[in-house]
Design an enzyme around this catalytic site. Structure first.
Site, PDB file in Angstrom:
ATOM      1  N   HIS A   1     -45.573  14.048   8.665  1.00 44.40           N
ATOM      2  CA  HIS A   1     -45.973  14.169  10.072  1.00 44.40           C
ATOM      3  C   HIS A   1     -46.531  15.571  10.360  1.00 44.40           C
ATOM      4  O   HIS A   1     -46.859  16.307   9.426  1.00 44.40           O
ATOM      5  CB  HIS A   1     -44.812  13.760  10.984  1.00 44.40           C
TER       6      HIS A   1
ATOM      7  N   GLU B   1     -38.518  15.315  13.487  1.00 46.28           N
ATOM      8  CA  GLU B   1     -38.659  15.158  12.034  1.00 46.28           C
ATOM      9  C   GLU B   1     -39.716  16.104  11.474  1.00 46.28           C
ATOM     10  O   GLU B   1     -39.532  16.667  10.390  1.00 46.28           O
ATOM     11  CB  GLU B   1     -39.034  13.703  11.701  1.00 46.28           C
TER      12      GLU B   1
ATOM     13  N   HIS C   1     -39.265  13.490   4.184  1.00 43.00           N
ATOM     14  CA  HIS C   1     -39.095  12.831   5.481  1.00 43.00           C
ATOM     15  C   HIS C   1     -37.635  12.822   5.895  1.00 43.00           C
ATOM     16  O   HIS C   1     -36.729  13.102   5.109  1.00 43.00           O
ATOM     17  CB  HIS C   1     -39.605  11.383   5.412  1.00 43.00           C
TER      18      HIS C   1
ATOM     19  N   GLU D   1     -36.398  10.226   1.985  1.00 44.00           N
ATOM     20  CA  GLU D   1     -35.835  10.231   3.335  1.00 44.00           C
ATOM     21  C   GLU D   1     -34.510  10.960   3.196  1.00 44.00           C
ATOM     22  O   GLU D   1     -33.532  10.415   2.682  1.00 44.00           O
ATOM     23  CB  GLU D   1     -35.636   8.806   3.857  1.00 44.00           C
TER      24      GLU D   1
END
Ligand code: ZN
Length: 304
Positions: A100, A138, A193, A268
């Site tokens: 992101h 995040e 992430h 993650e």
């Protein structure tokens, strides 16, 4: 400000494609974004590239030497002697892809534009990512993690390429990120992430592409990378209790993995919607511990 806070949380909810409608200009914007990030190596431009290369601290690049310029990948291969010290050619390159970006939420027309997903279809250029319930986003987590892991890897003599130069920009699109490892001849691509799963879900998981997009040999190395990182991470965080098996998962829908021609994983690092994981991920000490284990796993994969 309470209502504003609610809106922000909703906009960031879920580590999934942004659900808002694409603007008419989205395709053009995406193309522009892609052009910015795919400037041919032989064509230096004033447009900042998202690629940042850090030379290893342990090479001949003395601390007092000018840093290798960060304007483009071309710098790494074409910098003139005396201007900057080129990292040792034998040092492996690792791409760290912090998920992101801080400007994504305010640029829906760009991040909603469709890009190739590496599975015959398209998906959104990028997404906003998730956040903890307290509002720690995040994108900030992944950026901080990437900087910490970069420092650890460079100290171990590894060259690091970041997929974005800051946490205030937009994109780059997932297809650009996914192809970056091949562009720079990386030994490994690691997408960082934090998940946005239901609050009862806890733990980290490592994802590989289920498509074997670059062939069996690369897929085997991706699996080895995933196992090395999984084995290292368990020292600081439990494996996911809600996804995958034993901390490992395989997906066909992640362009960043499908389009990689080098060993590639996403991690993650935890579930930002889980109170225990969120406390770890939102603290500097927690991120330091996570980064140490992630770097350790990458170095184990590299045999260093
Ligand atoms: Zn994410």
């Amino acid at each position: 400000m309470r209502s504003g806070t609610v809106v922000l949380v909703l906009a960031l909810a879920g580590c999934t494609p942004f659900a808002g409608p694409a603007a008419k200009t989205s395709a053009t914007a995406a193309r522009t974004s892609a052009a910015v990030t795919t400037v041919p190596a032989s064509t230096p431009t004033a447009v900042p590239s998202p690629v940042v290369i850090t030379p290893p601290a342990a090479t001949s690049a003395a601390a007092s030497s000018p840093a290798v310029p960060t304007s483009s990948v071309a710098v790494r291969t074409s910098v003139a002697p005396g201007i900057g010290r080129v990292p040792a050619a034998s040092a492996p390159v690792v791409v760290l892809d912090p998920g992101h970006n801080g400007g994504n939420a305010s640029h829906p027309s760009i991040i909603n534009a469709p890009v190739p997903d590496g599975d015959g279809g398209t998906k959104a250029c990028n997404t906003t990512g998730t956040a903890t319930n307290a509002g720690y986003p995040e994108h900030a987590f992944t950026w901080d993690m990437a900087l910490r892991v970069r420092a650890l890897l460079t100290a171990a003599g590894v060259r690091v390429v970041l997929s974005r130069p800051s946490d205030t920009g937009v994109g780059p699109c997932v297809d650009i990120r996914g192809r970056l490892g091949g562009r720079v001849g990386a030994a490994a691509f690691v997408g960082i992430h934090g998940d946005g799963a239901p609050a009862t879900g806890r733990g980290f998981h490592v994802i590989t592409s289920s498509l074997d997009p670059a062939g069996a040999a690369v897929a085997a190395r991706s699996s080895a990378l995933a196992h090395a990182v999984r084995d290292a991470m368990t020292a600081v965080e439990p494996v996911s209790n809600y996804l995958g098996a034993q901390g490992l998962d395989a997906r066909h829908d992640l362009a960043g993995l499908n389009l990689s021609t080098v060993p590639a994983i996403y991690i993650e690092c935890g579930n930002m919607r889980n109170a225990t994981d969120a406390a770890l991920m939102a603290s500097g000490a927690g991120r330091a511990a996570l980064a140490r284990r992630l770097a350790s796993g990458i170095l184990a994969f590299l045999g260093r």
